[in-house]
Design a protein around this motif. Sequence first.
Motif, PDB file in Angstrom:
ATOM      1  N   MET A 106      34.177  50.042  45.526  1.00  0.00           N
ATOM      2  CA  MET A 106      34.424  50.427  44.200  1.00  0.00           C
ATOM      3  C   MET A 106      34.237  49.838  42.894  1.00  0.00           C
ATOM      4  SD  MET A 106      38.774  51.243  43.677  1.00  0.00           S
ATOM      5  CE  MET A 106      39.098  49.493  44.128  1.00  0.00           C
ATOM      6  N   CYS A 107      34.251  48.594  42.679  1.00  0.00           N
ATOM      7  CA  CYS A 107      33.797  47.696  41.711  1.00  0.00           C
ATOM      8  C   CYS A 107      33.545  46.226  42.237  1.00  0.00           C
ATOM      9  CB  CYS A 107      34.695  47.830  40.536  1.00  0.00           C
ATOM     10  SG  CYS A 107      36.414  46.791  40.723  1.00  0.00           S
ATOM     11  N   CYS A 124      39.184  45.107  33.887  1.00  0.00           N
ATOM     12  CA  CYS A 124      38.513  46.160  34.553  1.00  0.00           C
ATOM     13  C   CYS A 124      37.147  46.517  34.052  1.00  0.00           C
ATOM     14  CB  CYS A 124      39.527  47.327  34.376  1.00  0.00           C
ATOM     15  SG  CYS A 124      38.696  48.772  35.137  1.00  0.00           S
ATOM     16  N   PRO A 125      36.124  46.002  34.809  1.00  0.00           N
ATOM     17  CA  PRO A 125      34.640  46.193  34.123  1.00  0.00           C
ATOM     18  C   PRO A 125      34.252  47.494  33.887  1.00  0.00           C
ATOM     19  CG  PRO A 125      34.748  44.208  35.814  1.00  0.00           C
ATOM     20  CD  PRO A 125      36.130  44.865  35.624  1.00  0.00           C
ATOM     21  N   PRO A 126      34.649  48.504  34.932  1.00  0.00           N
ATOM     22  CA  PRO A 126      34.340  49.682  34.873  1.00  0.00           C
ATOM     23  C   PRO A 126      34.659  50.396  33.704  1.00  0.00           C
ATOM     24  CG  PRO A 126      34.711  49.227  37.021  1.00  0.00           C
ATOM     25  CD  PRO A 126      35.206  48.146  36.440  1.00  0.00           C
ATOM     26  N   THR A 146      43.849  44.164  41.984  1.00  0.00           N
ATOM     27  CA  THR A 146      43.368  43.526  42.865  1.00  0.00           C
ATOM     28  C   THR A 146      44.076  42.113  43.258  1.00  0.00           C
ATOM     29  OG1 THR A 146      41.753  42.677  41.422  1.00  0.00           O
ATOM     30  CG2 THR A 146      40.786  44.357  42.888  1.00  0.00           C
ATOM     31  N   GLN A 181      34.954  43.273  41.254  1.00  0.00           N
ATOM     32  CA  GLN A 181      36.067  42.801  41.761  1.00  0.00           C
ATOM     33  C   GLN A 181      36.702  43.175  42.951  1.00  0.00           C
ATOM     34  OE1 GLN A 181      39.038  42.666  38.664  1.00  0.00           O
ATOM     35  NE2 GLN A 181      37.623  41.842  37.199  1.00  0.00           N
ATOM     36  N   CYS A 238      41.500  42.160  37.930  1.00  0.00           N
ATOM     37  CA  CYS A 238      42.487  43.137  37.450  1.00  0.00           C
ATOM     38  C   CYS A 238      43.616  42.877  38.152  1.00  0.00           C
ATOM     39  CB  CYS A 238      41.983  44.582  37.441  1.00  0.00           C
ATOM     40  SG  CYS A 238      42.074  45.033  39.067  1.00  0.00           S
ATOM     41  N   LEU A 249      42.799  52.822  35.140  1.00  0.00           N
ATOM     42  CA  LEU A 249      42.247  52.948  36.563  1.00  0.00           C
ATOM     43  C   LEU A 249      42.932  52.112  37.507  1.00  0.00           C
ATOM     44  CD1 LEU A 249      38.263  52.461  35.647  1.00  0.00           C
ATOM     45  CD2 LEU A 249      39.673  54.672  35.739  1.00  0.00           C
ATOM     46  N   CYS A 250      43.007  53.031  38.861  1.00  0.00           N
ATOM     47  CA  CYS A 250      43.592  52.553  39.837  1.00  0.00           C
ATOM     48  C   CYS A 250      45.107  52.191  40.150  1.00  0.00           C
ATOM     49  CB  CYS A 250      42.533  51.042  40.557  1.00  0.00           C
ATOM     50  SG  CYS A 250      41.029  51.349  40.609  1.00  0.00           S
ATOM     51  N   GLN A 251      45.780  52.023  38.779  1.00  0.00           N
ATOM     52  CA  GLN A 251      46.787  51.504  38.904  1.00  0.00           C
ATOM     53  C   GLN A 251      47.980  52.262  37.970  1.00  0.00           C
ATOM     54  OE1 GLN A 251      46.313  47.248  37.908  1.00  0.00           O
ATOM     55  NE2 GLN A 251      44.315  48.073  37.816  1.00  0.00           N
TER      56      GLN A 251
END
Lengths: 377, 261
Positions: free
Chosen positions: A98-99, A327-329, A75, A101, A72, A237-239
Amino acid sequence: MERILKKFFELTANPYGSLAEWKEKNKKKVIGCYPMQLPEEIIHAAGMLPVIIWRSNEPVTMGHAHIAPFNCGLTRSFVDDAVKGKLSFLDGVVFYRMCLQAQSLPFIIERNACPSYMEYLYLPALYPGASIRDYLIEEFERLKKSLEEFGGQEITVQSLNRSISVYNRNRRLLAEVYALRREKPGLIKGREMQAIVNSSMLMPKEEHNRLLEELIPELKKRSPADQKVRVVIYGGLCQTVQPEVLDLIESLGMVIVDDDMYVGSRYFANEVEASEKPVESLANRYLKKLPPCPTKGDWETDWTDYVIEIVKRNKAQGVITMLVKFCPPHLCYYPDLKRKFAEHGIPEVLIELEHEVISLEQTRTRLQSFIEIIGGV
Amino acid sequence: MSLMVAGVDIGSLCTKTVILSAERKILSFNILRSGAVYRGAAESSLNEALKTLGFNIKDLKYVVSTGYGRARVPFADAEVTEITCHARGANYFFPEVRTVIDIGGQDSKVIRVNETGQAVRFVMNDKCAAGTGRFLEVMAGALGVDLEEMSEIALYAHEDIEVSSTCTVFAESEIISLLAGGYEKREIAAAIYKAIARRITGLTGQIGLVEKVAMTGGVAKSGGVVRALEKKLGVALLIPPEPQIVGACGAALIAREKALP
Ligand code: SF4
C-alpha cells in the motif's frame, strides 16, 4: 432510525467486542484487510467475514517498541493492538503493497497477533499497458486459491458473483445516502455519515444492506439544519477522522456537502460488473483511475481536478484537507493540490489528523479563520 | 461622549487591549502578562486601558475578543480569530502590506492580506514553540542575558555558527553545549536569530512572499529577529510602533464596524 445509528456508533467505537461476539455466534472466520484497495468480495465468497482494519481510540504505548512514532496513526495503532493482544479474534490478515509505512507490518503482525492465515498481495502501480492487468488478475487468482485452501471451500463463479452483487448493493445504498446529503446538506451530520460508511467495513454486508434499507426512508423524513457555508472535505486516507473534528466544522457554521474521503465516498465508488469472469471484473475495478488514489502511483490522473469537480458540482465554497499526519502518499501530492486550489480561487485549509492528540483549540482557530475568510466576520 | 469600542487579544503569554474611537483613532492600549486565568487577564487589561481615559466597561459600545483565550471572555460581544485580526490590524498601520508575519508567544503565522485588510490565506505553526516568543525567552535564559541584551550582543558576532531550529528543548541543550565548548554568547545569540529566521522563511515559502511585508506580534520587538529575518527573506519589514497590539487593534476595528456599520 436512532436505533440503527446507535448500532453503527457502537460498532465503530468498539469493533473488537462486536466482532468477537459475531464470530462466536456465527462460527465463521474473520479476516482483517488493509484498507483502500483489496477485493473484499473474494474473502466474502470464501465464506468468511472481511473487515477493514481500524485505528483504535487508545494512545499507542507498547506498540512503540515495534514501530516508529513517525508512522501514521493507522499503522501504529494496528501494531499496538496486535502487541496488546487485542486482535486475537482475527483468523487472518490480508496485506498488500500500500505504502512504505505499511510494508513492514506483516512481520510484526505475524509475531504478535499470530493469525492462522496471512497473505500479501503485490498490487501494481497503474502503469499503462496490458501486462499490469494480467499480472493483477494473477494476484487476485492467487488470493482466491489460498483462501479456498484455508477455508476448505471452493469459490465458484456463482458464489463470487453473488458476493459481488451483495457488495454492489451496498455501494448503491451508500451512494443513495450520499445523494440525500447532497440534496439536503445538513440532513446527516458528519459524524453520522462517517459511522454509516465505517460500519459497512466492520459488519457483514448483508446485514449492513438491511440496516441501510431501513435507515434511508427514515433519513428522508428528517429536516435538514439551516443552510450554512458549504464545504467539501477530502483525504483521510485509510482511516477515520476523530468525530470531534467533524463536529467542530459544523459547530463553526459549515456544512459538509460531499467528500472525497476513504471512510467516505471512496469506499463505495465504482461497482464491479457482473460477468462470467468475476476475478477479471474485480481487477477492472482496481484499474479504474477515479477516484485517484495516491497509493496507486498513477501520475496521469490529477487528484486536484477530481476534488475541484466535487467542489463545483456541489457549489461548495471551500475545501478542507484532512491530512493524516505522517502519511507520505497524501503528503507527496499535497503541495500540488494546495497550489491548484489557490489557482482556481478555491479557499482551502489544512487539518492534520493525529492519532493521539487532537489539539482542538488550534484546529478551531484554523477552521474559524477559514470560515471568516470565506464568509466574513 | 463619542462612541468607543475595544479589542482584547488574549494570547498565550500576554493579553492586549486597544480602545478605539468612532474615527478609528487609538485612544489607549494596554499589555499585560496573561497568567493562568484568561478571564481575569482580559478584564484587568481592559480596565487598565479604560482607566487612563477615565471610563469603564459600561462606556464601551462593542467589544471583540481574539487570541487563544477569545472564547472565554464573557463581556465580549463577538469573537474573531487572531488571523483575521492581525490582517485587519496590519492593514490599519500599513495599507500597502500584503504579507503579515506574526510571531507571538507560542505560535507563528504568515498571512496573505488583500487591500481591504482581509486575510485571504494563511499558514500557521501551531504545533510547537520553536521560533516563537517563548523560544526566545528560553534561549536568553540559557545564555543568562535578557532579551534586549541578547539582541545587542548578536550585533557583534564574528563567527558564523548554527543551532537547530526544530525544537526548543533540543536547541536549549545545544546552546548549553556550545557555551561549554567555549563559544561566545554573541555568536550563539546570532545563531539563535538565524534559526528563527530559517523557520519563518520556511513558513513564508508555503504561501509565497508578496511585498510589502509587515511583522507583528511581540517578537517583532526583538531587533535580533528582525535583522536576521530581513536578511534571510531579502526584504525590509514594516513594523508598527507597538507590534504587540496589532491583533487587539484589528479586533477593535472589527468591533467598530459592528457598532457603526
Ligand atoms: S497510505 Fe497513508 S494512511 Fe494509509 S497506511 Fe500508508 S501512511 Fe498510513
